[in-house]
Each structure stands twice: as structure tokens, then as C-alpha cells.
Design a protein around this motif. Structure first.
Motif, PDB file in Angstrom:
ATOM      1  N   GLU A   1      -5.858   6.392  -5.464  1.00 60.02           N
ATOM      2  CA  GLU A   1      -5.933   8.035  -5.657  1.00 60.02           C
ATOM      3  C   GLU A   1      -6.940   8.432  -4.646  1.00 60.02           C
ATOM      4  OE1 GLU A   1      -7.651   8.700  -9.483  1.00 60.02           O
ATOM      5  OE2 GLU A   1      -7.441  10.872  -9.198  1.00 60.02           O
TER       6      GLU A   1
ATOM      7  N   TYR B   1       0.763  -1.376   0.011  1.00 60.32           N
ATOM      8  CA  TYR B   1       0.026  -0.044  -0.026  1.00 60.32           C
ATOM      9  C   TYR B   1       0.931   1.169  -0.211  1.00 60.32           C
ATOM     10  CZ  TYR B   1      -3.474  -3.469   1.221  1.00 60.32           C
ATOM     11  OH  TYR B   1      -3.975  -4.707   1.033  1.00 60.32           O
TER      12      TYR B   1
ATOM     13  N   ASN C   1      -0.292   3.453  -7.033  1.00 58.59           N
ATOM     14  CA  ASN C   1      -1.140   2.716  -7.879  1.00 58.59           C
ATOM     15  C   ASN C   1      -2.488   3.639  -7.942  1.00 58.59           C
ATOM     16  OD1 ASN C   1      -3.566   1.081  -8.650  1.00 58.59           O
ATOM     17  ND2 ASN C   1      -2.036  -0.744  -8.538  1.00 58.59           N
ATOM     18  N   ARG C   2      -3.194   3.624  -9.251  1.00 57.43           N
ATOM     19  CA  ARG C   2      -4.174   4.587  -9.383  1.00 57.43           C
ATOM     20  C   ARG C   2      -5.355   4.036  -8.326  1.00 57.43           C
ATOM     21  NH1 ARG C   2      -5.642   8.413 -12.319  1.00 57.43           N
ATOM     22  NH2 ARG C   2      -3.768   8.808 -13.349  1.00 57.43           N
ATOM     23  N   GLN C   3      -5.423   2.912  -8.167  1.00 60.29           N
ATOM     24  CA  GLN C   3      -6.559   2.462  -7.134  1.00 60.29           C
ATOM     25  C   GLN C   3      -6.415   3.381  -5.719  1.00 60.29           C
ATOM     26  OE1 GLN C   3      -4.677  -1.654  -6.351  1.00 60.29           O
ATOM     27  NE2 GLN C   3      -6.798  -1.636  -5.062  1.00 60.29           N
TER      28      GLN C   3
END
Ligand code: G3P
Ligand code: CA
Length: 244
Positions: free
Chosen positions: A87, A16, A83-85
Motif C-alpha cells: 500500500e 512485487y 498485496n496490502r503490504q
């Protein structure tokens, strides 16, 4: 022998975005015993959580933390680069972090990132926050700046301090006494030696080693009786601790 503690480095930073609230939540879900995190100060004196002096590597912004006000810093995204997730993650401030961990019975390792920038009165401000949130018994304040660790003890001798270092120090247990600290926080390869560990432990000093991500090193440090293992993968360490 007491079991080594599982301390999540910058939260669950292996999976993360480091030093974000999602990384802290996930570290706790993974079963960590403690969290290590890094502190800097904004232009308007707010203590924030970030590893580097600048926000370039971990956010979509650029520049030094000390050149931004806190509200300006909140404009940047601290998750999207990982990671775009993720955002929408922001740079947390110390209040958000302490408010989240205060009732979770965790070891809280606050690293003062003041070895490059001498943030004015960082020690005092952090200790005041620690008392405001009632976590003084759970906290170890650490730094690579050992003068800063002296200042912590001058302000409040009851707050535990940890000395960060990378060298294989000669008579580390004697050095720590000159600084009046409670714990050594070495790079793990500096203490991969039974005599060094025994000498430190015989003197009643805590050893929390960083950053240990490989199984073979986790196993060796557990065997040596290290008090705490600081890792990016608290899930992996939890399994190893359960089988050791
Ligand atoms: O506190 C242990 C470790 O985090 C120190 O090094 O560079 O990862 O902050 P660094
Ligand atoms: Ca750190």
C-alpha cells in the motif's frame, strides 16, 4: 558465447507489484542486468509507467490513463491490489524511473504502449527524456506498433529499437531490415528454433525474448544464445545463468 542478459519484466513482477518503484528496486537487488517497462501518456502529457491502457487491473482506481491528469493519477494506489503490504506505491512517471536507473549500468527497455491508443508524439517525448537523463546508450525502445518504431528512427537514428511480436515470422531477419530496427523482441516460443535464431543472429540482430518464467525454457533459450531473456523472476534466471 556471450552470456544472455537477465531482463526484469515490469521490474521483479513475479513477487512485487508490476511497474512500481519497489518492483524496480527489487529487480536490481535480485541481480538483473536490465529492466523492461511500459509507457503511456496522461491527459496533460506526462509519460507514466503502467502496462494496461486503464488502471483497473493494477490500482484501486478505474478508467483510462489518457483521461486523467498526472496529479489525478497520483491519487491511486498501485501496490495495494497486489498485496496490502505494498500500500502506498504510486504509478511512477518516466522521470522517477530514469532518475533511479540512470547510474546503474542497466539495459533499459522502454516499451511504448501505443498499439491501442495513438499517444501524440510519444516517441519524441520519450527520446527527449532518454537524453535528458543521459541513458541513450543503454536504452532499447520497443513496441508492438512497428510504425512507431519507424518514427523513433526518423526522430533519432541512434536510438535502438526492438520489434515486439508473437508470430513465428517468416524470415524475421529480412522483415526487421524493412523497419530499420536493431532488435527483435519475440514472444519466446516464436524463436525456440535453432535455424530461426541463427538466421537472425547472422544478420547482427539482437534477440530479446519475453516472457520466460519456466526453468526449462530459460535453459533452452540460453543454449540457443538468445541475447536477452525478459522474465518476471530475475532471481530464478540469475541462478540458472550462474549454472549454465
Ligand atoms: O516487452 C516484452 C513484453 O512486456 C511485451 O508484452 O504485454 O507483457 O507488455 P507485455
Ligand atoms: Ca511490456
Amino acid at each position: 558465447m556471450k552470456r544472455s542478459l537477465n531482463i526484469a519484466h515490469r521490474g521483479f513482477s513475479g513477487e512485487y507489484p508490476e511497474n512500481t518503484m519497489v518492483a524496480f528496486r527489487k529487480a536490481i537487488e535480485a541481480g538483473c542486468d536490465g529492466i523492461e517497462t511500459d509507457l503511456h501518456m496522461t491527459k496533460d502529457g506526462v509519460i507514466v509507467i503502467c502496462h494496461d491502457e486503464t488502471i483497473d487491473r493494477t490500482t484501486n482506481g478505474t478508467g483510462f490513463i489518457c483521461d486523467y491528469t498526472y496529479s489525478e493519477l497520483c491519487e491511486f494506489d498501485a501496490g495495494i491490489k497486489f498485496n496490502r503490504q505494498f500500500e502506498g506505491e504510486r504509478i511512477p512517471n518516466i522521470d522517477e524511473f530514469l532518475d533511479y536507473v540512470m547510474d546503474k549500468n542497466l539495459l533499459i527497455n522502454l516499451e511504448l504502449k501505443n498499439d491501442m491508443i495513438p499517444y501524440s508524439e510519444l516517441e519524441k517525448k520519450v527520446i527527449d527524456k532518454v537524453y535528458e537523463f543521459g541513458v541513450e546508450k543503454n536504452v532499447i525502445i520497443s513496441s508492438f506498433n512497428h510504425y512507431s518504431m519507424i518514427r523513433v528512427k526518423e526522430y533519432d537514428k541512434n536510438i535502438k529499437t526492438g520489434l515486439l511480436y508473437t508470430a513465428v515470422l517468416y524470415k524475421a531477419h529480412e522483415y526487421i531490415k524493412t523497419v530499420g530496427a536493431d532488435a527483435m523482441h519475440p514472444f519466446f516460443s516464436s524463436v525456440m528454433n535453432k535455424k530461426i535464431v541463427t538466421d537472425i543472429k547472422k544478420n547482427g540482430i539482437i534477440i530479446n525474448a519475453y516472457t520466460v518464467n519456466e526453468k526449462k525454457y530459460m535453459e533452452r533459450l540460453i543454449e540457443l544464445g538468445i541475447d536477452g531473456i525478459i522474465t518476471n523472476y530475475p532471481d530464478k534466471l540469475k541462478k540458472i545463468l550462474e549454472n549454465s
